[in-house]
Design a protein around this motif. Structure first.
Motif, PDB file in Angstrom:
ATOM      1  N   GLN A   1       0.789  -1.139  -0.031  1.00 24.99           N
ATOM      2  CA  GLN A   1       0.124  -0.009   0.104  1.00 24.99           C
ATOM      3  C   GLN A   1       0.824   1.277  -0.029  1.00 24.99           C
ATOM      4  O   GLN A   1       0.471   2.192   0.572  1.00 24.99           O
ATOM      5  CB  GLN A   1      -0.957  -0.030   1.156  1.00 24.99           C
ATOM      6  N   HIS A   2       1.840   1.250  -0.805  1.00 29.02           N
ATOM      7  CA  HIS A   2       2.816   2.358  -0.711  1.00 29.02           C
ATOM      8  C   HIS A   2       2.494   3.089  -2.085  1.00 29.02           C
ATOM      9  O   HIS A   2       2.275   2.664  -3.115  1.00 29.02           O
ATOM     10  CB  HIS A   2       4.367   2.066  -0.795  1.00 29.02           C
ATOM     11  N   ALA A   3       2.546   4.609  -1.999  1.00 27.52           N
ATOM     12  CA  ALA A   3       2.512   5.230  -3.219  1.00 27.52           C
ATOM     13  C   ALA A   3       3.586   5.334  -3.933  1.00 27.52           C
ATOM     14  O   ALA A   3       4.604   5.387  -3.276  1.00 27.52           O
ATOM     15  CB  ALA A   3       1.919   6.715  -2.689  1.00 27.52           C
ATOM     16  N   TYR A   4       3.643   5.676  -5.090  1.00 32.53           N
ATOM     17  CA  TYR A   4       4.658   5.612  -6.142  1.00 32.53           C
ATOM     18  C   TYR A   4       4.503   6.578  -7.225  1.00 32.53           C
ATOM     19  O   TYR A   4       3.387   6.914  -7.474  1.00 32.53           O
ATOM     20  CB  TYR A   4       5.247   4.281  -6.781  1.00 32.53           C
ATOM     21  N   LEU A   5       5.711   7.139  -7.649  1.00 32.47           N
ATOM     22  CA  LEU A   5       5.825   8.108  -8.914  1.00 32.47           C
ATOM     23  C   LEU A   5       6.638   7.454  -9.650  1.00 32.47           C
ATOM     24  O   LEU A   5       7.672   6.840  -9.552  1.00 32.47           O
ATOM     25  CB  LEU A   5       6.337   9.285  -8.403  1.00 32.47           C
ATOM     26  N   TRP A   6       6.230   7.111 -11.112  1.00 33.10           N
ATOM     27  CA  TRP A   6       6.908   6.661 -12.302  1.00 33.10           C
ATOM     28  C   TRP A   6       7.162   7.669 -13.167  1.00 33.10           C
ATOM     29  O   TRP A   6       6.172   8.156 -13.532  1.00 33.10           O
ATOM     30  CB  TRP A   6       6.208   5.406 -12.839  1.00 33.10           C
ATOM     31  N   SER A   7       8.233   7.684 -13.516  1.00 35.97           N
ATOM     32  CA  SER A   7       8.963   8.918 -14.437  1.00 35.97           C
ATOM     33  C   SER A   7       9.906   8.213 -15.482  1.00 35.97           C
ATOM     34  O   SER A   7      11.053   7.949 -14.738  1.00 35.97           O
ATOM     35  CB  SER A   7       9.316  10.229 -13.661  1.00 35.97           C
ATOM     36  N   GLN A   8       9.851   8.097 -16.657  1.00 41.62           N
ATOM     37  CA  GLN A   8      10.488   7.683 -17.439  1.00 41.62           C
ATOM     38  C   GLN A   8      11.500   6.520 -17.054  1.00 41.62           C
ATOM     39  O   GLN A   8      12.808   6.392 -17.130  1.00 41.62           O
ATOM     40  CB  GLN A   8      11.728   8.677 -17.826  1.00 41.62           C
ATOM     41  N   GLY A   9      10.803   5.603 -16.617  1.00 42.46           N
ATOM     42  CA  GLY A   9      11.366   4.132 -16.181  1.00 42.46           C
ATOM     43  C   GLY A   9      11.853   4.168 -14.797  1.00 42.46           C
ATOM     44  O   GLY A   9      12.177   2.960 -14.263  1.00 42.46           O
ATOM     45  N   GLN A  10      11.759   5.289 -14.097  1.00 42.87           N
ATOM     46  CA  GLN A  10      12.311   5.115 -12.462  1.00 42.87           C
ATOM     47  C   GLN A  10      11.071   5.351 -11.750  1.00 42.87           C
ATOM     48  O   GLN A  10      10.304   6.077 -11.918  1.00 42.87           O
ATOM     49  CB  GLN A  10      13.164   6.438 -12.402  1.00 42.87           C
ATOM     50  N   VAL A  11      11.126   4.385 -10.711  1.00 49.87           N
ATOM     51  CA  VAL A  11      10.017   4.539  -9.688  1.00 49.87           C
ATOM     52  C   VAL A  11      10.424   4.994  -8.194  1.00 49.87           C
ATOM     53  O   VAL A  11      11.715   4.715  -7.872  1.00 49.87           O
ATOM     54  CB  VAL A  11       9.386   2.721  -9.207  1.00 49.87           C
ATOM     55  N   THR A  12       9.909   5.929  -7.813  1.00 49.28           N
ATOM     56  CA  THR A  12      10.140   6.733  -6.616  1.00 49.28           C
ATOM     57  C   THR A  12       8.885   6.293  -5.512  1.00 49.28           C
ATOM     58  O   THR A  12       7.939   6.380  -5.628  1.00 49.28           O
ATOM     59  CB  THR A  12      10.029   8.096  -6.909  1.00 49.28           C
ATOM     60  N   ASP A  13       9.467   5.709  -4.456  1.00 46.94           N
ATOM     61  CA  ASP A  13       8.542   5.219  -3.417  1.00 46.94           C
ATOM     62  C   ASP A  13       8.044   6.728  -2.765  1.00 46.94           C
ATOM     63  O   ASP A  13       8.948   7.372  -2.242  1.00 46.94           O
ATOM     64  CB  ASP A  13       9.152   4.236  -2.440  1.00 46.94           C
ATOM     65  N   LEU A  14       6.936   6.883  -2.722  1.00 45.67           N
ATOM     66  CA  LEU A  14       6.627   7.982  -1.846  1.00 45.67           C
ATOM     67  C   LEU A  14       5.894   7.777  -0.649  1.00 45.67           C
ATOM     68  O   LEU A  14       5.708   8.249   0.300  1.00 45.67           O
ATOM     69  CB  LEU A  14       5.175   8.957  -2.795  1.00 45.67           C
TER      70      LEU A  14
END
Length: 158
Positions: free
Chosen positions: A145-158
């Motif tokens: 249940q973690h939010a994420y940001l995907w940008s240009q193939g990279q995933v950042t855990d929010l």
């Protein structure tokens, strides 16, 4: 005298009358997907709609779809077909018509997806809930249940 009759009589005595039904305020409604169980989830600035619908050929499973000018496009049997979804639903759409959403794979796992510039992108498990004009996608991982940001193939855990 009954309560309703008394209220109506009192309203008439004070010059209060029931207002006529409101007129439609310069808009029209369009039925999307017929009566098969369609769901509209997002509206782009260009007037495109993203959502899901069921089809007579696959009445048990929803398919991610878009509607533009009343024309429905089935993403599941089209651009998403290489991902082999069992069911899918589009949750977001940007001004270019790129979409994001989620699907159930052959192992019954939840997987996020985006369609960017006409190409499908498999995202981390869960569902993608938003997409912007830069092609960035936000969603959540169903495993923890973690939010994420995907940008240009990279995933950042929010």
């Amino acid at each position: 005298m009954g309560r309703l009759a008394f209220v109506c009589a009192a309203a008439a005595a004070f010059g209060l009358a029931a207002a006529p039904a409101a007129q439609a305020a310069g808009y029209t409604t369009t039925q999307l997907g017929g009566d098969r169980g369609s769901q509209a989830n997002a509206l782009s600035p260009a007037g495109q709609v993203a959502g899901c619908d069921t089809f007579p050929s696959d009445p048990q499973d929803a398919h991610a779809v878009t509607w533009r000018n009343g024309v429905e496009t089935d993403l599941q049997t089209g651009v998403l077909a290489p991902l082999r979804p069992l069911s899918s639903c589009a949750r977001a759409i940007d001004s270019r018509g790129d979409v994001a959403g989620g699907y159930t794979d052959l192992n019954f796992d939840s997987v996020g997806f985006a369609v960017i510039n006409g190409s499908p992108v498999e995202l981390p498990g869960g569902t993608a809930l938003g997409i912007n004009d830069a092609g960035q996608v936000v969603g959540f991982l169903s495993s923890d249940q973690h939010a994420y940001l995907w940008s240009q193939g990279q995933v950042t855990d929010l």
